[in-house]
Scaffold this active site. Structure first.
Site, mmCIF file in Angstrom:
data_model
loop_
_atom_site.group_PDB
_atom_site.id
_atom_site.type_symbol
_atom_site.label_atom_id
_atom_site.label_comp_id
_atom_site.label_asym_id
_atom_site.label_seq_id
_atom_site.Cartn_x
_atom_site.Cartn_y
_atom_site.Cartn_z
ATOM 1 N N MET A 23 -3.321 1.690 -4.155
ATOM 2 C CA MET A 23 -5.192 2.226 -5.049
ATOM 3 C C MET A 23 -5.870 1.381 -4.947
ATOM 4 S SD MET A 23 -1.972 4.144 -6.434
ATOM 5 C CE MET A 23 -0.734 3.336 -6.000
ATOM 6 N N CYS A 24 -6.831 2.249 -4.743
ATOM 7 C CA CYS A 24 -7.966 1.603 -4.729
ATOM 8 C C CYS A 24 -9.527 3.183 -5.229
ATOM 9 C CB CYS A 24 -8.672 1.922 -3.063
ATOM 10 S SG CYS A 24 -7.561 0.712 -1.924
ATOM 11 N N ASP A 25 -10.614 2.135 -5.427
ATOM 12 C CA ASP A 25 -11.536 2.674 -5.267
ATOM 13 C C ASP A 25 -12.443 2.917 -4.900
ATOM 14 O OD1 ASP A 25 -11.039 4.590 -8.024
ATOM 15 O OD2 ASP A 25 -10.119 2.750 -7.888
ATOM 16 N N GLU A 27 -8.537 5.057 1.224
ATOM 17 C CA GLU A 27 -8.036 4.729 0.045
ATOM 18 C C GLU A 27 -6.828 5.304 0.907
ATOM 19 O OE1 GLU A 27 -9.490 4.502 -3.008
ATOM 20 O OE2 GLU A 27 -11.434 3.577 -2.018
#
Length: 408
Positions: free
Chosen positions: A1-3, A84
């Protein structure tokens, strides 16, 4: 997961990313110099061999120690890229290029955001994407979306297998672990362009983005971006990456957070990902400025400068020590003690705010001296604090994690 977030203005472009991965995966920051006239015909990426190019830009990369590629980074020309995981209908375990490989390749070979985009989609068409993408979980795989930025603007690029769509960003954009482009793209692969495909509707799935809290995290990022002042400083972007429980000040309880928070904290089977590294960059005509944590948990980590010169900046891990990632491991001894110790967290965060204010008031070299002083203080701070965990589910998770990772 990432932003990942990007914001563009006449004064340049701001880029910010949290890399969320397995909590025991070290993510060192390394610097690689410019290369001219390399005679080697090929290179070994993480899973496959591809053709090499003789001339490559110098790069600074934040990357899992086991991969060839990178989660995020910047090149000497002022191009920044972050990717992402997106869980499309076309993702697979067949070895190909990882999204992290494509980040590094775009930075090494692209002198502008558009050039980097063209590099990535050409490699995607030739080699595809896929293969095991986890540190310990070798069944974990995904496709990728990217934010690609330079001083003149930014692009969002989203992919599903070899299909792709891209859009030039007018002002601001954020991506998380779900597709965002519908039929509003500016460029696309031939199979997408032929029918003006709604990209997200055609290729995205529902379960994984929902479990990952992807849309909630993107909503938080968009809310942050909607309120950016005309002349933001780096501290504004540090705050964005520390957002959790509706707060931008980083003063949250890690165990009480969830998958919908930008500053992500692992705590068990449902919350398996942890922010293991973070990056903020300002890309302008006067040259790029960049800050990395080189450590996990931005709410408990210092953002440190890194520069394209020969000095041993504290954010950087020597390439020879890359898999071990000394800075990341040293901070884990602090981070894991602070998870269940509110008093220690309060001390760390007060010191963090004061240190970053001082660092942003001086030049990068002086700031790095302050960062090294911070490291010494935190090592001393935990000298008499044993590593202990409660009998809760989160406590048991982190006790096992420390055993796996050799953190004491």
């Amino acid at each position: 997961m990432c932003d990942t977030q990007v914001w563009t203005a006449d004064s340049g472009t701001w880029f910010a990313k949290n890399s969320d991965r397995e909590p025991g995966e070290p993510q060192p920051v390394i610097r690689l110099p410019r290369v001219t006239g390399d005679p080697r015909p090929s290179l070994r990426a993480t899973h496959i061999e591809i053709g090499q190019v003789p001339d490559r830009h110098g790069v600074i990369l934040s990357k899992p120690g086991w991969t060839w590629g990178a989660e995020m980074g910047i090149n000497e020309r002022g191009v920044a890229i972050g990717n992402e995981a997106v869980f499309t209908r076309r993702r697979g375990l067949r070895p190909a290029l990882l999204g992290m490989d494509l980040v590094r390749l775009g930075l090494e070979r692209g002198g502008s955001a558009r050039e980097a985009l063209d590099v990535i989609v050409a490699l995607l068409a030739r080699h595809g994407q896929g293969g095991p993408a986890g540190h310990r979980d070798k069944r974990f795989c995904y496709d990728n979306s990217f934010l690609i930025a330079d001083p003149g603007g930014a692009w969002v690029l989203e992919t599903a297998g070899r299909a792709w769509a891209a859009r030039r960003i007018d002002r601001a954009w954020a991506i998380s672990n779900a597709l965002t482009l519908r039929d509003d793209w500016d460029l696309a692969s031939d199979d997408v362009a032929a029918g003006r495909v709604d990209f997200a509707r055609r290729f995205d799935t529902r379960l994984m983005p929902w479990l990952a809290g992807a849309r909630r995290r993107r909503d938080t990022s968009l809310a942050c971006l909607a309120d950016v002042p005309d002349q933001p400083g780096p501290d504004r972007w540090f705050a964005h990456l520390r957002a959790a429980n509706g707060r931008l000040d980083g003063d949250h309880d890690p165990v009480a957070c969830g998958n919908g928070d930008v500053c992500l904290h692992a705590a068990g089977p449902v919350r398996r990902s942890q922010t293991t590294g973070a990056m903020v960059a300002h890309l302008s005509a006067s040259g790029p400025r960049v800050w990395f944590t080189g450590t996990s948990a931005p709410c408990l980590s210092l953002f440190r400068p890194a520069v394209f010169d020969d000095r041993p900046w504290s954010a950087l891990t020597p390439v020879s020590r890359e898999p071990y990632a000394e800075l990341w491991r040293r901070h884990e001894r602090v981070h894991r003690r602070a998870l269940f110790d509110a008093g220690l967290r309060a001390e760390l965060r007060a010191d963090l705010r004061e240190t970053e204010r001082a660092m942003l008031a001086v030049d990068p070299a002086e700031a790095d001296v302050l960062a090294r002083d911070w490291d010494r203080r935190q090592t001393a701070r935990i000298a008499d604090r044993p590593l202990s965990f409660p009998s809760s589910r989160a406590g048991r998770f982190w006790r096992r994690q420390c055993r796996y990772d050799g953190i004491d």
